[in-house]
Design an enzyme around this catalytic site. Sequence first.
Site, PDB file in Angstrom:
ATOM      1  CG  ASP A 241      -1.814   1.358   1.262  1.00 25.37           C
ATOM      2  OD1 ASP A 241      -1.886   1.996   0.406  1.00 25.37           O
ATOM      3  OD2 ASP A 241      -1.429   1.293   2.132  1.00 25.37           O
TER       4      ASP A 241
ATOM      5  CG  ASN B 275      -3.346   5.292  -1.331  1.00 27.81           C
ATOM      6  OD1 ASN B 275      -3.211   4.355  -1.468  1.00 27.81           O
ATOM      7  ND2 ASN B 275      -4.015   5.606  -2.615  1.00 27.81           N
TER       8      ASN B 275
ATOM      9  CG  ASP C  58      -6.612   2.576  -0.045  1.00 23.20           C
ATOM     10  OD1 ASP C  58      -4.959   2.339   0.380  1.00 23.20           O
ATOM     11  OD2 ASP C  58      -6.670   3.021  -1.045  1.00 23.20           O
TER      12      ASP C  58
ATOM     13  CG  ASP D 174      -0.870   1.839  -3.606  1.00 21.72           C
ATOM     14  OD1 ASP D 174       0.263   1.740  -3.563  1.00 21.72           O
ATOM     15  OD2 ASP D 174      -1.828   2.151  -2.906  1.00 21.72           O
TER      16      ASP D 174
ATOM     17  CG  ASP E 211      -5.811 -12.872 -14.098  1.00 23.00           C
ATOM     18  OD1 ASP E 211      -6.606 -13.364 -14.667  1.00 23.00           O
ATOM     19  OD2 ASP E 211      -5.056 -12.847 -13.147  1.00 23.00           O
TER      20      ASP E 211
ATOM     21  CG  ASP F 115     -10.073 -15.328 -13.986  1.00 25.24           C
ATOM     22  OD1 ASP F 115      -9.642 -16.561 -13.190  1.00 25.24           O
ATOM     23  OD2 ASP F 115     -11.402 -15.376 -14.331  1.00 25.24           O
TER      24      ASP F 115
ATOM     25  CD  GLU G 164      -8.514 -20.189 -13.162  1.00 25.56           C
ATOM     26  OE1 GLU G 164      -8.253 -20.567 -11.645  1.00 25.56           O
ATOM     27  OE2 GLU G 164      -8.730 -19.035 -13.589  1.00 25.56           O
TER      28      GLU G 164
ATOM     29  CG  HIS H 201      -5.449 -15.085  -7.097  1.00 24.30           C
ATOM     30  ND1 HIS H 201      -4.972 -16.599  -7.862  1.00 24.30           N
ATOM     31  CD2 HIS H 201      -6.686 -15.109  -7.251  1.00 24.30           C
ATOM     32  CE1 HIS H 201      -5.959 -16.826  -8.623  1.00 24.30           C
ATOM     33  NE2 HIS H 201      -7.241 -15.755  -8.730  1.00 24.30           N
ATOM     34  CG  ASP H 202      -8.235 -19.038  -6.976  1.00 24.13           C
ATOM     35  OD1 ASP H 202      -8.667 -17.418  -6.616  1.00 24.13           O
ATOM     36  OD2 ASP H 202      -8.305 -18.887  -8.467  1.00 24.13           O
TER      37      ASP H 202
HETATM   38  O1  ISL Z   1     -11.778 -25.210 -11.802  1.00 22.55           O
HETATM   39  C1  ISL Z   1     -11.150 -25.010 -10.513  1.00 22.55           C
HETATM   40  C2  ISL Z   1     -10.037 -26.068 -10.112  1.00 22.55           C
HETATM   41  O2  ISL Z   1     -10.902 -27.185 -11.190  1.00 22.55           O
HETATM   42  C3  ISL Z   1     -11.053 -24.238 -10.194  1.00 22.55           C
HETATM   43  O3  ISL Z   1     -10.209 -23.661  -9.419  1.00 22.55           O
HETATM   44  C4  ISL Z   1     -12.023 -22.533 -10.868  1.00 22.55           C
HETATM   45  O4  ISL Z   1     -10.583 -22.505 -11.625  1.00 22.55           O
HETATM   46  C5  ISL Z   1     -11.093 -20.912 -10.780  1.00 22.55           C
HETATM   47  O5  ISL Z   1     -11.843 -21.112  -9.154  1.00 22.55           O
HETATM   48  C6  ISL Z   1     -11.412 -20.431 -11.745  1.00 22.55           C
HETATM   49  O6  ISL Z   1     -10.855 -19.107 -10.532  1.00 22.55           O
HETATM   50  C7  ISL Z   1     -10.029 -18.089 -11.357  1.00 22.55           C
HETATM   51  O7  ISL Z   1     -11.807 -17.485 -12.033  1.00 22.55           O
HETATM   52  C8  ISL Z   1     -12.548 -16.996 -10.394  1.00 22.55           C
HETATM   53  C9  ISL Z   1     -12.350 -16.091  -9.580  1.00 22.55           C
HETATM   54  O8  ISL Z   1     -12.378 -15.274  -8.402  1.00 22.55           O
HETATM   55  C10 ISL Z   1     -10.461 -16.284  -9.225  1.00 22.55           C
HETATM   56  O9  ISL Z   1      -9.834 -15.616  -7.910  1.00 22.55           O
HETATM   57  C11 ISL Z   1      -9.670 -17.009 -10.434  1.00 22.55           C
HETATM   58  O10 ISL Z   1      -8.280 -17.083 -10.568  1.00 22.55           O
HETATM   59  C12 ISL Z   1     -13.042 -16.144 -10.782  1.00 22.55           C
HETATM   60  O11 ISL Z   1     -12.896 -14.788 -12.172  1.00 22.55           O
HETATM   61 CA    CA Z   2      -3.448   2.367  -1.588  1.00 25.18          CA
END
Ligand code: ISL
Ligand code: CA
Length: 547
Positions: free
Chosen positions: A21, A23, A25, A29, A98, A199, A242, A315-316
């Site tokens: 971060d 600034n 908040d 960023d 992305d 994505d 992805e 991140h997932d």
């Molecule tokens: O299908 C999956 C695993 O077999 C899931 O992981 C799927 O690919 C995933 O949830 C998709 O994620 C992406 O798109 C989402 C977003 O919330 C995630 O952060 C992103 O990585 C919707 O845009």
């Molecule tokens: Ca910020």
Amino acid sequence: MERKWWHDQVVYQIYPRSFMDSNSDGIGDLNGIKSKLWYLHRLGVQIIWLCPVYRSPNRDNGYDISDYYQIMEEFGTLEDMCALIEECKNYNISIIMDLVLSHSSDLHEWFQQSRSSRDNPYREYYIWKDPVEGKEPTAEKAFFGGSVWEWDEKTAQYYRHTFCKEQPDLNWNNSRLRRELYKMIRFWMDKGIKGFRLDAIDNIAKDEQGRHDTASGKVHEFLRELNENTFGTAKHLVTVGETGSAGIEDAKLYSDPKRRELDMIFQFEVMGIDGTRTGTVEPKEYTLKDLKQVMSKWQAELDDVGWNSLFWSNHDYPRAVSRFGNDSPKYRTVSAKMLATLLHGMKGTPYIYQGEELGMTNIAFNGIYDYRDIETLNFYEEKKAEGWPKERIMEYIYQNSRDNARTPMQWDASKYAGFSDTAPWIRLNPNYTEINAAKNLADKHSVFYYYKKLIELRHTMDVLVYGTYQLEYEAHPQVFSYTRRYHDESVLVICNFCEASCSIPLNLSFEDKDVLISNYETRQKKNSILYLRPYEALMIQTGGKAR
Ligand code: ISL
Ligand code: CA
């Protein structure tokens, strides 16, 4: 195989909201990222993947885009983005953006138009269907709970959303929509973006009923058209799709260079090996042999055709060391290094998720009120309604929540971990006083410097980039080992995946100088037996010029 500029590189994934971060908040960023490029440069990465930074109401932290041409207000401005791209050049770093092309935000102008009337010119940008026998047209479930179909009162039809209801699916069957997307991608290419992560791209093909179409091959047609109109027209771009649903055969189709679709994909066979985020809530038992089998299969199958992407988390998913290693104080560092050795020795492009190079761990917040992820929050409500006891729900969330990976980057031991000078949008992991970048940078045995060395090895050793892969000690219950070979060069990787010590027969004499990297300073070899301490990992050069 034709060499590509990115083949010997390692990608660093940034989740901008939680990175830095600038600034005050409490939200990461673009200028924050810019201020930390020196750090990424020191680590040695030359590509960063930025999770979405476009304008968004943040139902799903940027994966719900309301304007593809603007930067999210909290992250900065288009000028800031251009300045970041410029500054990256000084560090020899390229940016992968992305691209969320499978859906938009419901607040996107297109969807606002689309839902306003059935004959609006944007109606066909999304997927609208009549009820079937008074109900949803299909039974598919959305990723973040409930049906994929949402009833829209005004025009009396359902629209489809694979993720949350504020993320309506774009209708790729509409060529006008496709052309709009291509134009937008070219806009970012012109700004100097060097690649894209696409994505949920396996989601774009739908059949007549609006169902996810996995069989017809239409997704590949779309990708070829996309490639031809955007990134395929420029050299030196890199793309990663992805594709949660992809198996080996799909992966070959997506990433075979001759087909001109994508450079590589993210497949999720390892991510799903224990049941995490696979749609079931019961944890799945698995053994090291299963993990070996899955990873080796992908190594072998994509050896000649296509290219692998290699990752332990993103991140997932939960933090790598908490999930596949051991995050107790005693073994956290050594097991984080072991995991890194195993992955970075393989063939493909390694991805480092921010904080992984510090050995950052999962989080267990006291209550649901500290969680921010829509998937987690929806899950909590759904299970509460089903009558699950609170403890059971929280236990599940501790294991699986995407927020495990989203607590702020731990820069130093000061209040707010050097991430911000105010309370961040999501709480810090309290272990930041122990686990942070400053401490890692000050210690030459840190996880950080270990990653740095792995990255350097890949830059200097062809065998790590192009060598073949062969699994060793296949039946050993706690050792994961393999050989890489390229012309007369060869490298043997040996990893003890467990806390318990063990041994393997090893008919090979090697000296300390042959050990390219290891998480222990000394070796324990007697006669032809190599003894391995907890989570011990070694990469040994067994053949080649330097030997
Ligand atoms: O299908 C999956 C695993 O077999 C899931 O992981 C799927 O690919 C995933 O949830 C998709 O994620 C992406 O798109 C989402 C977003 O919330 C995630 O952060 C992103 O990585 C919707 O845009
Ligand atoms: Ca910020």
